[in-house]
Design a protein around this motif. Structure first.
Motif, short mmCIF file in Angstrom:
data_model
loop_
_atom_site.label_atom_id
_atom_site.label_comp_id
_atom_site.label_asym_id
_atom_site.label_seq_id
_atom_site.Cartn_x
_atom_site.Cartn_y
_atom_site.Cartn_z
N PRO A 254 0.81 -1.22 0.00
CA PRO A 254 0.00 0.00 0.00
C PRO A 254 0.84 1.27 0.00
N ASP A 255 2.08 1.22 0.51
CA ASP A 255 2.94 2.40 0.52
C ASP A 255 3.79 2.51 -0.74
N GLY A 256 3.60 1.65 -1.72
CA GLY A 256 4.36 1.73 -2.97
C GLY A 256 5.62 0.91 -2.99
N THR A 257 5.98 0.26 -1.91
CA THR A 257 7.19 -0.56 -1.90
C THR A 257 6.96 -1.85 -2.67
N ILE B 12 -0.86 -5.05 -3.86
CA ILE B 12 -1.54 -4.44 -5.00
C ILE B 12 -0.68 -4.76 -6.23
N PHE B 13 -1.25 -5.47 -7.21
CA PHE B 13 -0.50 -5.88 -8.38
C PHE B 13 -0.79 -4.95 -9.55
N ASP B 14 0.27 -4.56 -10.26
CA ASP B 14 0.17 -3.74 -11.46
C ASP B 14 0.52 -4.60 -12.67
N LEU B 15 -0.31 -4.53 -13.71
CA LEU B 15 -0.09 -5.26 -14.96
C LEU B 15 0.09 -4.23 -16.07
N THR B 16 1.25 -4.29 -16.75
CA THR B 16 1.58 -3.34 -17.81
C THR B 16 1.79 -4.10 -19.12
N THR C 216 -6.81 -4.09 -3.36
CA THR C 216 -5.90 -4.58 -2.32
C THR C 216 -6.22 -6.04 -2.01
N ILE C 217 -5.20 -6.88 -2.08
CA ILE C 217 -5.32 -8.31 -1.82
C ILE C 217 -4.60 -8.59 -0.50
N LYS C 218 -5.25 -9.32 0.38
CA LYS C 218 -4.70 -9.59 1.70
C LYS C 218 -4.30 -11.05 1.83
N ILE C 219 -3.17 -11.26 2.52
CA ILE C 219 -2.78 -12.60 2.99
C ILE C 219 -2.76 -12.53 4.50
#
Length: 890
Positions: free
Chosen positions: A594-597, A644-648, A666-669
Motif C-alpha cells: 500500500p505504501d508503494g514498496t 496491489i499488483f500492477d499489470l503493464t 488490495t489483496i490480503k494474505i
C-alpha cells in the motif's frame, strides 16, 4: 423448461411492433431457460437444484451476473445465491443453484426473483427479473401411540405415481378413519393447502330416528370403529398443469393437538389449446408497408413458446417481412398480439397493380401440438395513377428532341480533349495492421491528348504525405502503370499502388496536363481516405482469484506438532484477459505494498512469439476475439500482508503516450495464528527456578542466561529489566549485584494480538560469611595419665565441665572450637585452639549447624578439612570473557 422472453425497457408496442425511431425491432440480448419449469416442489429437509441456462444472444462478449434477489426467507436457503458468467457472443452456459430447505420450514408457496444483470455490456437491456415459485411440502415425522387414531387414503398416491386429474374434473378420495381409543370421538377433515373452491368434503349421514337422514359436519366413531369420509378435489379449469401435493389433515375432537397428516400427489393433465386469429390492418399499399396482426390466445394450462415466421408463396420474393416479437411466451389464460409488416423492396411500383401472396407459419419451440400452424395472407400493391403515364409521353418527345440536338452537336462540336471521368480509392478505409497501402482507380477519356498525369497525397491540413507520382503518357503507358491500366478510347486504371501506409487521413489529388499547352489542365480530388492505426493491446480484465488469502504453514519432511514451520504456502493467484494478442510485445507484472514498496519482484513475459512458455499451463488464446485469457497464474506473494499488483502491456509497434496499466484491488494474505510459548529459560545451563540463592562473590559477578521462544509473526520477546527487546533465541551473561538483596529477571513474550506470557526468577544475594574469630582458651591443668581428648563417634567433643564445651562470651552460636593436637610427650604445646565457623551455619539450608559430609554436631576433624570444604555453592560461575559475548551485547 421455460424460455424467458425479453421485453425492452424503452419504446412502445404499437400493433405488436416496438417503436425504435424507425429501426427494426430489438432482439433480446440474453436468453434464459429454467429447470424445473413452473412451480418447483420440494419437501422440507431436502435439497433442490435450480438450473438456469444463460445464452448471450447479443453481438459482444459480456460478463453476466446471475443471482437471487433478497427475499426472506428464500434467499437464506440458497447455498450460494450469486454466480458470474463470462460469455462470448452466441455462447451459452449453465448455472446450478442448490436450495437447502430447513426441516422446520413452514409449508406453503414462496415467490422469489432470479435476476440476470450485465451492467457493463448491456446496461440498457438489463437487469432482467424472472419470477420463480417454490412450493414447500411439510416434513412429516410423528410418533403415535397404539391408542392414537389413524387414517388412510384410497386410492394411494406418491410423487412417482400421482393421481391423474383432468382440468375441471373432480378426483374422488376415500378417507378411512380408525378410532383406536377407548372413547367416542368425532373426526373432521380439512385441506389447509388448498382454497375452499378446490375441494368438497362429505361426511356420512347421521340418523336421529327411523326414516329421517340428517347431514353431518363430522365423523363420529365409537371405540374401535372405522368410518369413511369422502373427499372430492376439483381443480378449477384455469389450473396450470403440473404436480400438486396438498396436505390432508384429520382433526380429533378428543385430541385437538394431534397432527394426523398425509399428502395427496395430484397431477393436472396438460391441455394444449392455442387459438390464432389473423387480422389484416393494411392489406392495400402504395408506398408504405402492409400491416397484419396475429392474435394468439392460450386457452390451455401449460406455458407455450411459439416462434412466428413469414415467407413468400410467389415464385419471386420481392418483400421483406418484419415480425415483432418473433417469439412469444404465452402463460395459461393470456393473449399476445404479434405484428407482421410486409414491405416490397424489389422492383418498381407496377402500372397495373400486383397481388403479393405470403404465408405466416407458427412453430412451437417445445413441440406441443398446434390446431393450425400455417396461415395464408395476401397484400395488394396498388397500380400507378393514370397521370403517371404523362412522363412516358414527355420522355418520348424529349428523346426526339435529344436526337435532333445530338445531330446538331455532332456537326458543331468543339475539338476533342482529355477529361478525367472518375478518380476514387479502391476502398475508403485501410488498416495499418495489414501493412496495406492506399490504391487508386481512375478513368480518363481521350488519353491520347494527355501529356502527364500527376498523383499526390495530402493530409487534411495540406501537407504532402504521399508522392508525388508523375506518369508520362506521350510515348504510351509508363512502366509503372502497365500492370494496372488499359488504354484505348479511355485510360482505365485499377488498384494503382501508392506509398501511403502510415495511419492517418489522406486526400489524393490527380492532375491531368494536356499536350496542348493552351488546353485546360484538369484537377480532381478524392474524398478523405483513412488508414486505421494498429490496434493497441488492452487489458480487459485483471483481478485476483479471491480478495483474501490465508497463510498456510507447511512443515518440512515429517515434522512433529512442536517443530517450527519451514515454509509457507497459499500464494496469490491472478486472472487477466488481454485483447489483440498479436500486438503484445511484453507484459510486466509487479506486486506493491500500500505504501508503494515492491513486495513481489517484477516479472516480464515475452509475447513476441505468442504465449510464453511459463504461461502455457495457465493461459489460452481465443482466436474469435483475438484475446488471451489467463487464469490462476501463481505469484511469489506468500508472506502475510497487503498486496496491489500492477499489470503493464508493452505493444510491439509504436510507443503510446501512456502505457496500458491495470491495477488490482488490495489483496490480503492473513497470517496464520501460531501460539507463542517459552521453550527454554535457563541460568548457567540449569532450568530457571522461581527463586535463586547465591552468596556474594567478587570473582563471580555474572550469570549465564539462555532462552528460546517459539511463535508467529509479530511476536515480541523482552528480557526485563534489561536489556529489553531480544531475539527469540539467544544467550548472554547477566551481571548481578554483590550487595545483599534481591532482584527479579523476567522473560516476557507478547504475540501480535497483545497476549503475554512471562517467566520470572528472583535472584537473592546473601552476604558472605564472617571471618573466623580466634578465642584463647587456657590450657587445662596437667593431670597425670589423663586420656587424650579425642572425639569418638557418638560422644561429645569435650568432657563435661570442660570450658571448651560452651562457647565463650561473645562467640557466635555457629562457632566451633577445635583444640590443638597433643605433642608426643603428652604436653599440650603449640598454637592455641582456633574457633572456626561451622559450614552452613549462616546460610539457609544448613541442618543443625552441621556441614555436609562433616561429623555429628558440627565437630570438625581438623582445621584443614574445615577450610577445604567451604559448603555448597549456588550457581556460581566464572566471569565470561568479552570475546564470548553475543554480538548484540558487545
Amino acid at each position: 423448461m421455460v424460455m424467458q422472453s425479453y421485453s425492452p425497457k424503452s419504446g412502445q408496442i404499437v400493433n405488436g411492433f416496438e417503436d425504435n425511431n424507425g429501426d427494426r425491432p430489438k432482439i433480446r440480448p440474453i436468453g434464459i431457460i429454467l429447470n424445473p419449469a413452473g412451480v418447483a416442489l420440494v419437501t422440507a429437509g431436502e435439497v433442490l437444484e435450480l438450473t438456469a441456462t444463460i445464452t448471450n444472444q447479443g453481438s459482444v462478449s459480456a460478463i453476466i451476473d446471475v443471482f437471487i434477489a433478497e427475499t426472506v426467507p428464500v434467499h437464506q436457503w440458497f447455498v450460494c445465491p450469486r454466480e458470474r458468467l463470462a460469455l462470448s457472443a452466441g455462447q451459452a452456459s449453465e448455472v446450478v443453484f442448490q436450495v437447502q430447505i430447513p426441516v422446520d420450514a413452514i409449508p406453503g408457496t414462496y415467490d422469489y426473483t432470479l435476476v440476470i444483470d450485465a451492467p457493463q455490456h448491456y446496461p440498457e437491456e438489463t437487469p432482467i427479473d424472472q419470477k420463480v415459485r417454490l412450493q414447500v411440502m411439510p416434513f412429516i415425522q410423528e410418533a403415535r401411540t397404539v391408542s392414537d387414531p389413524t387414517f388412510t387414503l384410497q386410492p394411494p398416491t406418491s410423487s412417482v405415481s400421482p393421481a391423474l386429474c383432468a382440468p375441471g374434473q373432480p378426483l374422488e378420495l376415500q378417507v378411512t378413519v380408525h378410532n383406536r381409543s377407548d372413547r367416542v370421538d368425532r373426526f373432521f377433515l380439512t385441506c389447509p393447502d388448498l382454497e375452499s373452491r378446490w375441494f368438497t368434503i362429505i361426511y356420512p349421514e347421521g340418523f336421529q330416528q327411523a326414516g329421517m337422514a340428517i347431514a353431518s359436519d363430522g365423523l363420529e366413531l365409537n371405540p374401535g370403529d372405522v368410518g369413511q369420509i369422502l373427499l372430492f378435489i376439483s381443480p378449477p379449469p384455469d389450473t396450470w398443469a403440473g404436480v400438486y401435493a396438498p396436505t390432508i389433515r384429520v382433526y380429533s375432537a378428543n385430541h385437538p393437538d394431534l397432527a394426523l397428516l398425509d399428502v395427496v400427489y395430484l397431477q393436472i393433465a396438460p391441455l394444449h389449446l392455442v387459438t390464432v386469429e389473423l387480422l389484416s390492418l393494411v392489406a392495400k399499399i402504395k408506398r408504405e408497408a402492409g400491416l397484419f396482426e396475429l392474435k394468439l390466445s392460450n386457452q390451455g394450462n401449460v406455458i407455450r413458446e411459439i416462434a412466428i415466421h413469414a415467407k413468400s408463396t410467389d415464385e419471386e420474393d420481392i418483400c421483406t417481412y418484419t415480425i415483432a416479437p418473433p417469439v412469444v411466451r404465452l402463460l395459461p389464460g393470456t393473449s399476445v398480439t404479434v405484428g407482421v409488416s410486409v414491405k416490397p423492396t424489389k422492383g418498381w411500383r407496377p402500372f397495373f397493380g400486383r397481388m403479393i401472396n405470403f404465408s405466416i407459419e407458427l412453430e412451437d419451440l417445445q413441440r406441443f401440438p398446434l390446431i393450425s400452424d400455417r396461415f395464408q395472407a395476401s397484400l395488394f400493391w396498388e397500380p400507378r395513377p393514370w397521370w403517371q403515364f404523362l412522363p412516358i409521353v414527355l420522355l418520348m418527345s424529349a428523346s426526339v428532341a435529344a436526337l435532333i440536338f445530338l445531330i446538331w452537336w455532332l456537326l458543331t462540336r468543339p475539338p476533342v480533349r482529355a477529361q478525367v471521368m472518375q478518380f476514387s480509392p479502391e476502398s475508403n478505409s485501410y488498416q495499418e495492421l495489414n501493412n496495406e497501402a492506399i490504391r487508386l482507380n481512375w478513368t480518363i477519356n481521350n488519353p491520347n491528348h494527355l501529356k502527364t498525369v500527376t498523383v499526390v497525397g495530402f493530409s487534411p491540413d495540406g501537407l504532402v504525405r504521399s508522392g508525388p507520382f508523375i506518369y508520362e503518357l506521350t510515348p504510351g503507358l509508363p512502366n509503372g502503370l502497365e500492370r494496372f491500366c488499359t488504354q484505348g478510347e479511355q485510360l482505365i486504371c485499377r488498384n494503382v499502388w501508392t506509398d501511403a501506409r502510415e495511419a492517418g487521413d489522406y486526400v489524393f489529388e490527380l492532375t491531368a496536363i494536356p499536350i496542348n499547352p493552351k488546353a485546360e489542365t484538369q484537377t480532381i480530388r478524392t474524398n478523405p481516405i483513412r488508414i486505421l492505426p494498429v490496434p493497441e493491446p488492452k487489458i480487459e480484465e485483471f483481478s485476483s482469484t479471491q480478495p483474501v488469502y490465508q497463510e498456510r504453514l507447511v512443515p518440512p519432511g515429517n515434522p512433529t506438532a512442536s517443530a517450527p514451520p519451514a515454509t509457507v504456502g497459499n500464494r496469490i493467484l491472478l486472472n487477466w484477459t488481454l485483447s489483440h494478442l498479436a500486438q503484445i510485445q511484453e507484459m510486466r507484472l509487479v506486486g506493491l505494498g500500500p505504501d508503494g514498496t515492491v513486495k513481489s519482484v517484477e516479472k516480464r513475459y515475452n509475447f513476441a512469439e505468442g504465449i510464453p512458455e511459463e504461461l502455457r499451463g495457465f493461459c489460452g488464446e481465443n482466436p474469435a476475439n483475438r484475446q488471451v485469457i489467463c487464469a490462476n497464474v501463481p505469484t511469489d506473494a506468500i508472506q502475510p500482508g497487503d498486496y496491489i499488483f500492477d499489470l503493464t502491456v508493452i505493444p510491439k509497434k509504436g510507443q503510446p503516450e501512456q502505457l496500458e496499466i491495470r491495477r488490482t484491488n488490495t489483496i490480503k494474505i492473513l497470517a496464520q495464528k501460531i501460539p507463542s510459548r517459552i521453550v527454554e529459560f535457563t541460568f548457567n545451563g540449569q532450568p530457571a527456578p522461581p527463586k535463586l540463592l547465591r552468596q556474594a562473590n567478587p570473582q563471580q559477578n555474572s550469570l549465564m542466561i539462555s532462552w528460546k521462544v517459539e511463535g508467529g509473526n509479530g511476536m515480541k520477546v523482552e528480557l526485563l529489566p534489561a536489556p529489553g527487546t531480544v531475539p527469540p533465541e539467544g544467550r548472554m551473561p547477566y551481571p548481578v549485584s554483590q550487595e545483599p538483596g534481591s532482584e527479579t529477571i523476567t522473560l516476557q513474550v507478547t504475540d501480535a494480538e497483545g497476549n503475554q506470557q512471562q517467566r520470572s526468577v528472583i535472584i537473592e544475594t546473601l552476604a558472605p560469611p564472617p571471618p573466623p574469630e580466634i578465642v584463647e582458651v587456657p590450657p587445662p591443668p596437667a593431670v597425670e595419665q589423663a586420656p587424650a581428648m579425642v572425639p569418638t563417634p557418638g560422644a561429645p567433643a569435650t568432657a563435661p565441665g570442660d570450658p571448651a564445651a560452651s562457647p565463650a562470651p561473645g562467640t557466635p552460636e555457629a562457632a566451633l572450637v577445635i583444640p590443638a593436637p597433643p605433642t608426643p610427650g603428652g604436653d599440650a604445646v603449640g598454637p592455641p585452639p582456633v574457633e572456626l565457623p561451622v559450614p552452613g551455619a549462616n546460610l539457609p539450608g544448613g541442618v543443625d549447624g552441621a556441614a555436609p559430609g562433616g561429623t555429628p554436631d558440627g565437630a570438625a576433624e581438623g582445621t584443614e578439612e574445615a577450610e577445604e570444604e567451604p559448603g555448597p555453592k549456588f550457581f556460581e560461575t566464572e566471569p565470561l570473557a568479552p570475546a564470548e559475548l553475543p554480538p548484540q551485547f558487545n
